[in-house]
Design an enzyme around this catalytic site. Structure first.
Site, PDB file in Angstrom:
ATOM      1  N   CYS A   1      -2.454   6.618   1.756  1.00 53.55           N
ATOM      2  CA  CYS A   1      -3.575   6.376   1.113  1.00 53.55           C
ATOM      3  C   CYS A   1      -4.750   7.129   1.633  1.00 53.55           C
ATOM      4  CB  CYS A   1      -4.385   4.801   1.585  1.00 53.55           C
ATOM      5  SG  CYS A   1      -5.779   4.389   0.568  1.00 53.55           S
TER       6      CYS A   1
ATOM      7  N   HIS B   1      -0.762  -0.189  -6.005  1.00 54.53           N
ATOM      8  CA  HIS B   1      -1.858   0.410  -4.955  1.00 54.53           C
ATOM      9  C   HIS B   1      -3.107   0.619  -5.217  1.00 54.53           C
ATOM     10  CE1 HIS B   1      -2.359   3.077  -1.151  1.00 54.53           C
ATOM     11  NE2 HIS B   1      -3.479   3.308  -2.192  1.00 54.53           N
ATOM     12  N   GLU B   2      -3.269   1.383  -6.621  1.00 57.09           N
ATOM     13  CA  GLU B   2      -4.580   1.516  -6.907  1.00 57.09           C
ATOM     14  C   GLU B   2      -5.131   0.355  -7.496  1.00 57.09           C
ATOM     15  OE1 GLU B   2      -5.694   4.484  -6.186  1.00 57.09           O
ATOM     16  OE2 GLU B   2      -3.775   5.128  -5.651  1.00 57.09           O
TER      17      GLU B   2
ATOM     18  N   HIS C   1      -6.932  -1.606  -4.574  1.00 58.21           N
ATOM     19  CA  HIS C   1      -8.290  -1.272  -4.281  1.00 58.21           C
ATOM     20  C   HIS C   1      -9.303  -2.018  -5.055  1.00 58.21           C
ATOM     21  CE1 HIS C   1      -7.479   2.032  -1.501  1.00 58.21           C
ATOM     22  NE2 HIS C   1      -6.614   2.539  -2.159  1.00 58.21           N
TER      23      HIS C   1
END
Ligand code: NI
Length: 176
Positions: free
Chosen positions: A99, A141-142, A145
Site C-alpha cells: 500500500c 484493497h481500495e 480505504h
C-alpha cells in the site's frame, strides 16, 4: 497536481469516507485527475481519495504493467465513484499486498476470490463488473480505504508482514 500520500499513523486514514453527492462536476473531475497523477508518480496499482486527505468515496486503479507488482496481470484503468462491492461466494485467496500508505512493507492478506463491483465513473456513467485474481484484490484493497481499513488490519498472521526487500531479496520490486 501531485499530492502527498498520507502514511499509516495519520488518523485521516481510519475515517469512513462520505458518498459523492453529485457526479460530473468540475471538482470531482479535478479530484480524479489529481489522484491519477499522484498514483502514477508513485507507481501505484491503485489509490483511494482518503489517501490524499479527501474523505470521499472515490477510488482509481489499474495498469498495463506495474513495477510494484511485476507479476500481476494487467488491470483495466478505472475511476470509480461510490463503489459497492459484493463477494461472489465465500472463497478467499491469500496473497502479498502492499500500500502506498504503508511504504516499504508487504503482507499476506486474505481477500474474496470473486467479486462483483458497481458504481459510477466521474461523468456519471454506471460501471458494473465482475473480477477475480489481482483485479478483485486491488478493488477490495481500495474500497477498504473508504471505510478506514488498511491491509494489515485484514491480516490473520502479522508474522507475514515484513519489509519488501527482506521478504523478496531477489525480486525486482520497485518501491517509491
Ligand atoms: Ni492502499
Amino acid at each position: 497536481m501531485i499530492h502527498p500520500i498520507l502514511r499509516m499513523g495519520d488518523p485521516r486514514l481510519f475515517q469512513r469516507s462520505q458518498a459523492v453527492q453529485q457526479l460530473g462536476t468540475p471538482e470531482l473531475k479535478a479530484l480524479v485527475a489529481d489522484m491519477r497523477e499522484t498514483m502514477l508518480a508513485a507507481s501505484g496499482a491503485g489509490l483511494a481519495a482518503p489517501q490524499i486527505g479527501v474523505p470521499l468515496r472515490v477510488v482509481i486503479f489499474g495498469f498495463e504493467h506495474n513495477q510494484r507488482y511485476p507479476d500481476a496481470e494487467p488491470v483495466l484503468y478505472t475511476e470509480i465513484v461510490n463503489p459497492i462491492l459484493t463477494p461472489l461466494g465465500p472463497e478467499t485467496d491469500e496473497d502479498w499486498e502492499g500500500c502506498l500508505s504503508v511504504p516499504g512493507l508487504r503482507g499476506r492478506v486474505p481477500r474474496y476470490s470473486r467479486i462483483r463491483y458497481s458504481g459510477f465513473d466521474p461523468e456519471g456513467r454506471a460501471i458494473e463488473r465482475e473480477a477475480t485474481g489481482f483485479h478483485a484484490r486491488v478493488v477490495q484493497h481500495e474500497c477498504d480505504h473508504l471505510d478506514g481499513i488498511l491491509y494489515p488490519m485484514r491480516m490473520r498472521d502479522l508474522r507475514l508482514l515484513g519489509f519488501s526487500d527482506v521478504l523478496f531479496p531477489d525480486a525486482e520490486i520497485v518501491e517509491e
